[in-house]
Design an enzyme around this catalytic site. Structure first.
Site, PDB file in Angstrom:
ATOM      1  N   GLY A 170       0.831  -1.215   0.000  1.00 33.39           N
ATOM      2  CA  GLY A 170       0.000   0.000   0.000  1.00 33.39           C
ATOM      3  C   GLY A 170       0.856   1.251   0.000  1.00 33.39           C
ATOM      4  N   TYR A 192     -14.429  -1.383   9.943  1.00 31.70           N
ATOM      5  CA  TYR A 192     -13.017  -1.007  10.070  1.00 31.70           C
ATOM      6  C   TYR A 192     -12.511  -1.312  11.478  1.00 31.70           C
ATOM      7  CZ  TYR A 192      -8.944   2.207   9.802  1.00 31.70           C
ATOM      8  OH  TYR A 192      -7.690   2.779   9.815  1.00 31.70           O
TER       9      TYR A 192
HETATM   10  P1  NAD Z   1      -4.521   5.018   1.965  1.00 30.43           P
HETATM   11  O1  NAD Z   1      -5.952   4.690   1.701  1.00 30.43           O
HETATM   12  O2  NAD Z   1      -4.047   6.400   1.736  1.00 30.43           O
HETATM   13  O3  NAD Z   1      -3.591   4.041   1.114  1.00 30.43           O
HETATM   14  C1  NAD Z   1      -3.845   2.666   1.000  1.00 30.43           C
HETATM   15  C2  NAD Z   1      -3.070   2.142  -0.191  1.00 30.43           C
HETATM   16  O4  NAD Z   1      -3.365   0.751  -0.305  1.00 30.43           O
HETATM   17  C3  NAD Z   1      -3.471   2.800  -1.508  1.00 30.43           C
HETATM   18  O5  NAD Z   1      -2.323   3.282  -2.182  1.00 30.43           O
HETATM   19  C4  NAD Z   1      -4.155   1.674  -2.296  1.00 30.43           C
HETATM   20  O6  NAD Z   1      -3.893   1.732  -3.689  1.00 30.43           O
HETATM   21  C5  NAD Z   1      -3.508   0.449  -1.673  1.00 30.43           C
HETATM   22  N1  NAD Z   1      -4.347  -0.751  -1.833  1.00 30.43           N
HETATM   23  C6  NAD Z   1      -5.696  -0.857  -1.795  1.00 30.43           C
HETATM   24  N2  NAD Z   1      -6.063  -2.126  -2.007  1.00 30.43           N
HETATM   25  C7  NAD Z   1      -4.928  -2.840  -2.179  1.00 30.43           C
HETATM   26  C8  NAD Z   1      -4.638  -4.202  -2.449  1.00 30.43           C
HETATM   27  N3  NAD Z   1      -5.626  -5.112  -2.594  1.00 30.43           N
HETATM   28  N4  NAD Z   1      -3.339  -4.591  -2.554  1.00 30.43           N
HETATM   29  C9  NAD Z   1      -2.343  -3.686  -2.425  1.00 30.43           C
HETATM   30  N5  NAD Z   1      -2.551  -2.378  -2.193  1.00 30.43           N
HETATM   31  C10 NAD Z   1      -3.823  -1.968  -2.064  1.00 30.43           C
HETATM   32  O7  NAD Z   1      -4.217   4.542   3.463  1.00 30.43           O
HETATM   33  P2  NAD Z   1      -3.171   5.161   4.519  1.00 30.43           P
HETATM   34  O8  NAD Z   1      -3.819   6.360   5.121  1.00 30.43           O
HETATM   35  O9  NAD Z   1      -1.822   5.281   3.925  1.00 30.43           O
HETATM   36  O10 NAD Z   1      -3.232   4.025   5.646  1.00 30.43           O
HETATM   37  C11 NAD Z   1      -2.289   2.970   5.728  1.00 30.43           C
HETATM   38  C12 NAD Z   1      -2.602   2.154   6.972  1.00 30.43           C
HETATM   39  O11 NAD Z   1      -2.617   3.008   8.119  1.00 30.43           O
HETATM   40  C13 NAD Z   1      -3.972   1.451   6.964  1.00 30.43           C
HETATM   41  O12 NAD Z   1      -3.857   0.216   7.626  1.00 30.43           O
HETATM   42  C14 NAD Z   1      -4.838   2.381   7.782  1.00 30.43           C
HETATM   43  O13 NAD Z   1      -5.928   1.692   8.364  1.00 30.43           O
HETATM   44  C15 NAD Z   1      -3.847   2.858   8.818  1.00 30.43           C
HETATM   45  N6  NAD Z   1      -4.245   4.126   9.435  1.00 30.43           N
HETATM   46  C16 NAD Z   1      -4.254   5.284   8.727  1.00 30.43           C
HETATM   47  C17 NAD Z   1      -4.657   6.471   9.328  1.00 30.43           C
HETATM   48  C18 NAD Z   1      -4.680   7.774   8.578  1.00 30.43           C
HETATM   49  O14 NAD Z   1      -5.142   8.786   9.121  1.00 30.43           O
HETATM   50  N7  NAD Z   1      -4.174   7.835   7.360  1.00 30.43           N
HETATM   51  C19 NAD Z   1      -5.046   6.449  10.679  1.00 30.43           C
HETATM   52  C20 NAD Z   1      -5.054   5.252  11.371  1.00 30.43           C
HETATM   53  C21 NAD Z   1      -4.624   4.097  10.759  1.00 30.43           C
END
Ligand code: NAD
Length: 315
Positions: free
Chosen positions: A8, A141
Site C-alpha cells: 500500500g 473497520y
Molecule cells: P490510503 O488509503 O491512503 O492508502 C492505502 C493504499 O493501499 C493505496 O495506495 C491503495 O492503492 C492500496 N491498496 C488498496 N487495495 C490494495 C490491495 N488489494 N493490494 C495492495 N494495495 C492496495 O491509506 P493510509 O492512510 O496510507 O493508511 C495505511 C494504513 O494506516 C492502513 O492500515 C490504515 O488503516 C492505517 N491508518 C491510517 C490512518 C490515517 O489517518 N491515514 C489512521 C489510522 C490508521
C-alpha cells in the site's frame, strides 16, 4: 530493518514513509508495492512492484526475490470506505494482513502494521482512553483493526514473530491526500484554507478526535521498529497521539495565519456516527515509557507548517 517490503506504498502514509526509509536505509533496501502504479517519485527512486495483497503467492514471490527481512503492511480500506463496502473491507483488511503475516513467518521477517483509534468503540472510555481497555467497535473497520491487533499478538506468542504496531489517530499531511477515513476533514480544511478561504465541515462542532502530523507518525513507525524488543510489553498496538481537536480548534489555529478563514458545517450523519463511536483523546503513556514515543508537532506548529507547505505548492 535492512531490506524492507512496504505494501500500500502509494497511500497517504506509504508515499512519505518510503521516501524516509530510502533516505535512512538506502533506496535499494526499500521495495515499494501497491495495487496500482502512479507517477509518484517512489515508483522511480527505488524498487517498485505491482502487488495485490490478497494474492499470497505474488506477495511471497516478491518478498523472497528481494530477500526482505522486514514487512511494513499498509494496504487497507479505511474507515469511511470500509463502512460503505464491508465485505470488501473484510477481505482486503483481514485477507491482506493474514497473507502478510504468513509470509513474514515463513521468511522470518520483522513485521509492522498500523491499527487505529477506530479499534475502540462506543463502550470504550472516551477521555484519556487507556492502552488496555474495552474494545467493542461497531464499524467494520474497527472490527478489522481489533482482529488485526489480536492476530499480530497471536503470531508473536505462537511463532515468536517480531510483530509491532501503533494505534494511529487521524493523520494530517500535505503530500498525498487521505484515502477515505473519518478524520479526512482535518486535512481538507487546510487545502480549503489556502485555496478558497472557507471550509464546510462534515464533522460536527465539538467532535474532539486525536490527530497527529505525518512527520511524527513516520518517526513513530521507525522508532518503534528500532526499539529494543525486550522493552516492549504491548507490541500490538500502542496508543500514539499529538493532539485532541475539533473543527473549531483547527479553524482557530488557521485564523492565526489566515485571519479571514470561514468555517461552516454540513454534517454527514454516516461519518459523524463513526466519529461519535471513537475516543475524544487517548493516553499514549505506554508508548512513551516502553520505547520513548514523543510527538514534536502540536496543533500550532502543525498548522504553521501545513499552511506554509500548501501555500508554496499553490505557487
Ligand atoms: P490510503 O488509503 O491512503 O492508502 C492505502 C493504499 O493501499 C493505496 O495506495 C491503495 O492503492 C492500496 N491498496 C488498496 N487495495 C490494495 C490491495 N488489494 N493490494 C495492495 N494495495 C492496495 O491509506 P493510509 O492512510 O496510507 O493508511 C495505511 C494504513 O494506516 C492502513 O492500515 C490504515 O488503516 C492505517 N491508518 C491510517 C490512518 C490515517 O489517518 N491515514 C489512521 C489510522 C490508521
Amino acid at each position: 530493518m535492512n531490506k524492507i517490503l512496504v505494501t500500500g506504498a502509494l497511500g497517504q502514509i506509504g508515499s512519505e514513509l518510503v521516501v524516509k526509509l530510502r533516505e535512512i536505509y538506502g533506496a535499494d533496501h526499500v521495495v515499494a508495492t501497491d495495487l496500482r502504479s502512479s507517477a509518484h517519485e517512489i515508483t522511480r527512486s527505488g524498487p517498485f512492484e505491482l502487488l495485490d495483497v490478497t494474492n499470497d503467492k505474488a506477495m511471497f514471490e516478491i518478498a523472497k526475490r528481494y530477500e526482505v527481512d522486514t514487512v511494513i503492511h499498509l494496504a487497507a480500506l479505511l474507515s469511511a470506505t470500509a463502512e460503505e463496502k464491508p465485505l470488501l473491507a473484510w477481505n482486503l483488511n483481514m485477507g491482506g494482513l493474514m497473507n502478510a503475516l504468513e509470509i513474514s513467518r515463513e521468511l522470518g521477517c520483522q513485521f509492522f502494521t498500523p491499527s487505529s483509534i477506530g479499534s475502540f468503540g462506543p463502550s470504550t472510555p472516551k477521555d484519556n482512553t487507556p492502552q488496555d481497555t474495552i474494545q467493542r467497535p461497531n464499524t467494520m473497520y474497527g472490527v478489522n483493526k481489533v482482529s488485526g491487533e489480536l492476530l499480530c499478538d497471536y503470531y508473536f506468542h505462537k511463532y515468536g514473530l517480531d510483530t509491532r504496531g501503533l494505534r494511529f489517530p487521524g493523520l494530517i499531511s500535505y503530500m498525498t491526500p487521505p484515502g477515505g477515513g473519518t478524520t479526512d476533514y482535518a486535512v481538507e480544511i487546510y487545502y480549503a484554507a489556502v485555496t478558497t478561504g472557507r471550509y464546510t465541515s462534515y464533522i460536527a462542532k465539538d467532535s474532539n478526535m486525536d490527530m497527529m502530523y505525518m512527520p511524527d507518525a513516520l518517526n513513530a513507525i521507525i522508532e518503534l521498529m528500532e526499539a529494543d524488543s525486550s522493552r516492549l510489553i504491548h507490541r500490538n498496538s500502542f496508543n500514539v497521539t499529538a493532539m485532541s481537536v475539533d473543527p473549531e480548534a483547527i479553524a482557530a489555529a488557521i485564523r492565526d495565519e489566515f485571519p479571514g478563514f470561514i468555517l461552516d458545517y454540513d454534517v454527514d450523519p454516516k461519518r459523524q456516527a463513526i466519529a461519535d463511536s471513537w475516543p475524544h483523546s487517548i493516553d499514549a503513556t505506554a508508548a512513551k515509557t516502553e520505547w520513548g514515543f514523543h510527538a514534536r508537532y502540536d496543533l500550532k506548529a502543525m498548522t504553521k507548517d501545513m499552511l506554509s507547505q500548501l501555500s508554496e505548492r499553490q505557487m
